[in-house]
Write an enzyme that holds these catalytic residues in place. Structure first.
Site, PDB file in Angstrom:
ATOM      1  N   ASP B  90      -9.947 -10.313 -13.784  1.00 15.21           N
ATOM      2  CA  ASP B  90     -10.510  -9.515 -15.151  1.00 15.21           C
ATOM      3  C   ASP B  90     -10.742 -10.689 -16.117  1.00 15.21           C
ATOM      4  OD1 ASP B  90     -11.011  -8.284 -16.440  1.00 15.21           O
ATOM      5  OD2 ASP B  90      -9.562  -6.863 -17.150  1.00 15.21           O
ATOM      6  N   ASP B 271      -8.636  -0.619  -9.441  1.00 12.93           N
ATOM      7  CA  ASP B 271      -7.322  -0.957 -10.111  1.00 12.93           C
ATOM      8  C   ASP B 271      -6.527  -0.548 -11.278  1.00 12.93           C
ATOM      9  OD1 ASP B 271      -8.881  -1.996 -12.158  1.00 12.93           O
ATOM     10  OD2 ASP B 271      -6.598  -2.950 -12.267  1.00 12.93           O
ATOM     11  N   CYS B 309       4.643   8.874   5.169  1.00 11.97           N
ATOM     12  CA  CYS B 309       4.112   7.517   4.297  1.00 11.97           C
ATOM     13  C   CYS B 309       4.800   5.573   5.548  1.00 11.97           C
ATOM     14  CB  CYS B 309       5.109   7.039   3.347  1.00 11.97           C
ATOM     15  SG  CYS B 309       4.843   5.156   2.466  1.00 11.97           S
ATOM     16  N   CYS B 311       6.054   3.337   5.182  1.00  9.63           N
ATOM     17  CA  CYS B 311       5.685   1.536   4.336  1.00  9.63           C
ATOM     18  C   CYS B 311       7.581   1.058   4.557  1.00  9.63           C
ATOM     19  CB  CYS B 311       5.536   2.114   2.741  1.00  9.63           C
ATOM     20  SG  CYS B 311       6.999   2.631   1.774  1.00  9.63           S
ATOM     21  N   CYS B 314       9.833   3.666   2.768  1.00 11.22           N
ATOM     22  CA  CYS B 314       9.673   5.071   3.579  1.00 11.22           C
ATOM     23  C   CYS B 314      10.924   4.935   4.772  1.00 11.22           C
ATOM     24  CB  CYS B 314       9.345   5.575   3.567  1.00 11.22           C
ATOM     25  SG  CYS B 314       8.726   6.108   1.505  1.00 11.22           S
ATOM     26  N   HIS B 340       6.545   1.666  -2.547  1.00  5.85           N
ATOM     27  CA  HIS B 340       6.567   2.580  -1.805  1.00  5.85           C
ATOM     28  C   HIS B 340       4.416   2.886  -2.605  1.00  5.85           C
ATOM     29  CE1 HIS B 340       5.543   6.562  -0.543  1.00  5.85           C
ATOM     30  NE2 HIS B 340       5.612   6.922  -2.330  1.00  5.85           N
TER      31      HIS B 340
END
Lengths: 377, 377
Positions: B90, B271, B309, B311, B314, B340
């Site tokens: 940015d 983002d 999920c 991830c 999880c 997560h």
């Protein structure tokens, strides 16, 4: 189950393998401390990747939060934490005896005020056995009366004798729990007390062995402020009397040099929070001594933290980035230095073991200590 | 290099592949924010395992600490952070214009006081290009004049026009830097401004395209307090005018529903810090809405955080353990919920893409939003 095989010795130093329900532990070994069922800031995977073989939990803290019934209802500490290897729980003796002013000691046990919510609670030898049984670690520790590091002969004697009386009660309760649950899933280890007084230490050991046999013996009440030579003297005193075929666990030790000094005096197992505590404060252990990761000297450095180390931190990140994480106060920094420090102690155990097995421990250890103490402290 | 291939559309929704020097980015995609060259609390490996394809860094923060010269001397942001995939920085416009009272805006640039050490600093379009070049991300953003969410027509017009004048200077400087370094390693993306005023938004887009061609176009100054319908209206207004073959990046968005609403209106890249900020505060995103991980309902639960999920959090930890980590205030909890939440947004992008490719995006998205909004909030 609960077997210890001694594989080699050099002088008093020993290499062996302890077999526990959740796997083997090659000794000598450092055990990371997971006070609240978490090695501060690290996932079970992080800890596994350091090569740690066994971790600790703490009965006092887990009794308060989340409570042993919660851990048990979720399937025990292994399921709770997802750590599938061997575990040991401390008895909480050290913690309740550290609550100066908040506790009342009686022959039955210790009444104390929770540091979380102020509620009045009672730990007795029997209660401590029940809690540890519910937590479900491979090794439970006996409830001991811990006295301050410089306690007088009389005070240390009183604590030591109470520890022996409590050991009888712990043993009876643990046998009752084991018998009522069929297969032996947990073993009980006693703790030697007696302060810095040789006579008391020997009487504690004698009284403890008399109540055996045990699958392991712990030495407690040391590394609590006494000078290093005193710690070493007590270890040298106990070594020839301790049974050769039983693993010895020196509680609350240590820093890197303490591990080597302990191994040289016959110790097999160690635990200490210094690895993660130093990690959180940005102090990394190197073979050349301690390093302040926040120091300006690391700014812009592309070197690894410790070129000799094989941990995730040292094989991945440049020093300049680790420093930056502490400067911007990102918690990743705490994690990465804790990982390195734990790996450093785990690897020290692995190196000591290899040198004991090939008969080069004395020389290697002497050189290692010389290099470490000569480094920046 | 810097190619965008549009692979499918459904209504305004688009699926494509953006190719950058450090790899491809399948769109639509959420980009985790690494303000200080670290996605708060996560290692590069943690972020990689969420499936994130590209991460952000921030020019303002990295200019202050550690300084672009330090990052450059260490080999650039990729070597510094060990993140080997695509990166975007940015421009710092949003940050310096948020420093109310600490900054002075002139045509040349913005003078501001560092929030770290109080030193007076100046960012100009040219300086911002130099800093981003030294940081070395794949995509650099133009320096823009950001106005508050509810800015009047005149204020928004002034910011929009200055952003266009600064864009000329950014482009000239970036071309100079690129030319002097041979191969094109970094591309420059402009930012559409104009507040909530349709006329200004269209003039901003027109003026920006006039200065092109560009390999990507960003829409800034939204999600800064304006009502959701206004955000949606601006996106619908810009969609037919934006070039089809150019990726569109909606800056600072979003929360899970914002992603789907943006994708439905032609946005390719997003983002937002909400994933990690919510993670740190113990708020997890589920398909049924938000969940407070500290809540008593999770005590003792052996269920995964989100059964749908994939991830690390999880698939590894029971809810009761995640809650316990927040109760005992261990930083592992912050990490696991951040992982997560990021995976949740990354997966939402992956799911949207799959549904655009097979022509079922509209129905799936409508059902998803219905379920999410009906859930516990």
């Amino acid at each position: 189950m609960f077997e210890f095989r001694l594989e080699a010795t050099q002088g008093s130093a020993r290499a062996g393998t302890l077999t526990l329900p959740h796997g083997p532990v090659k000794t000598p070994a450092f055990m990371p401390v997971g006070t609240h069922a978490v090695v501060r800031g690290l996932s079970a995977g992080d800890v596994r990747r350091t090569g740690a073989q066994i971790i600790l939990g703490n009965t006092y803290h887990l009794h308060l939060r989340p409570g042993e019934h919660v851990v048990q209802s979720m399937g025990g500490l292994h399921r709770f934490t997802t750590w599938s290897g061997p575990m040991l729980t401390d008895s909480g003796g050290f913690q309740v005896f550290s609550l100066e002013g908040l506790r009342r000691i009686e022959e039955d046990g210790v009444e104390f005020q929770s540091h979380i919510d102020g509620t009045l609670r009672m730990l007795t030898p029997e209660r401590v056995m029940e809690i540890q049984w519910q937590l479900g670690a491979d090794v439970a520790m006996a409830f001991d009366h811990v006295v301050p590091g410089q306690a007088s002969f009389d005070t240390a004697s009183e604590g030591m004798q109470r520890t022996l009386r409590w050991l009888d009660r712990c043993k009876a309760k643990h046998e009752e729990l084991s018998a009522s649950h069929g297969a032996a899933q947990q073993t009980l280890w006693p703790i030697i007390q007696g302060g810095v007084h040789d006579e008391l230490r020997l009487r504690s050991l004698e009284g403890t062995l008399h109540r055996g046999p045990w699958t392991g013996v712990a030495i407690g009440g040391l590394s609590v402020g006494e000078p290093k030579p005193v710690l070493h003297r007590v270890l040298e005193l106990l070594h020839p009397v301790l049974p050769v075929g039983t693993p010895r666990y020196l509680m609350g030790v240590g820093f890197p040099p303490d591990l080597l000094e302990g191994i040289a005096r016959g110790i097999d197992l160690f635990d200490c929070v210094a690895a993660t505590r130093n990690g959180r404060h940005g102090t990394a252990w190197l073979e050349t001594g301690r390093l302040n990761v926040k120091g300006a000297a690391l700014k812009g450095s592309v070197e690894p933290l410790d070129p000799a180390c094989d941990c995730e931190t040292c094989t991945t990140y440049p020093r300049g980035y680790l420093r930056h994480l502490f400067v911007v106060e990102d918690i990743l920094g705490l994690r990465l230095i804790s990982i390195h420090n734990i790996r450093f102690l785990v690897r020290l155990g692995e190196q000591a073991r290899a040198h004991i097995l090939d008969g080069t421990f004395d020389r290697w250890s002497r050189e290692w200590l010389g290099r470490y103490h000569a480094g920046r402290n």
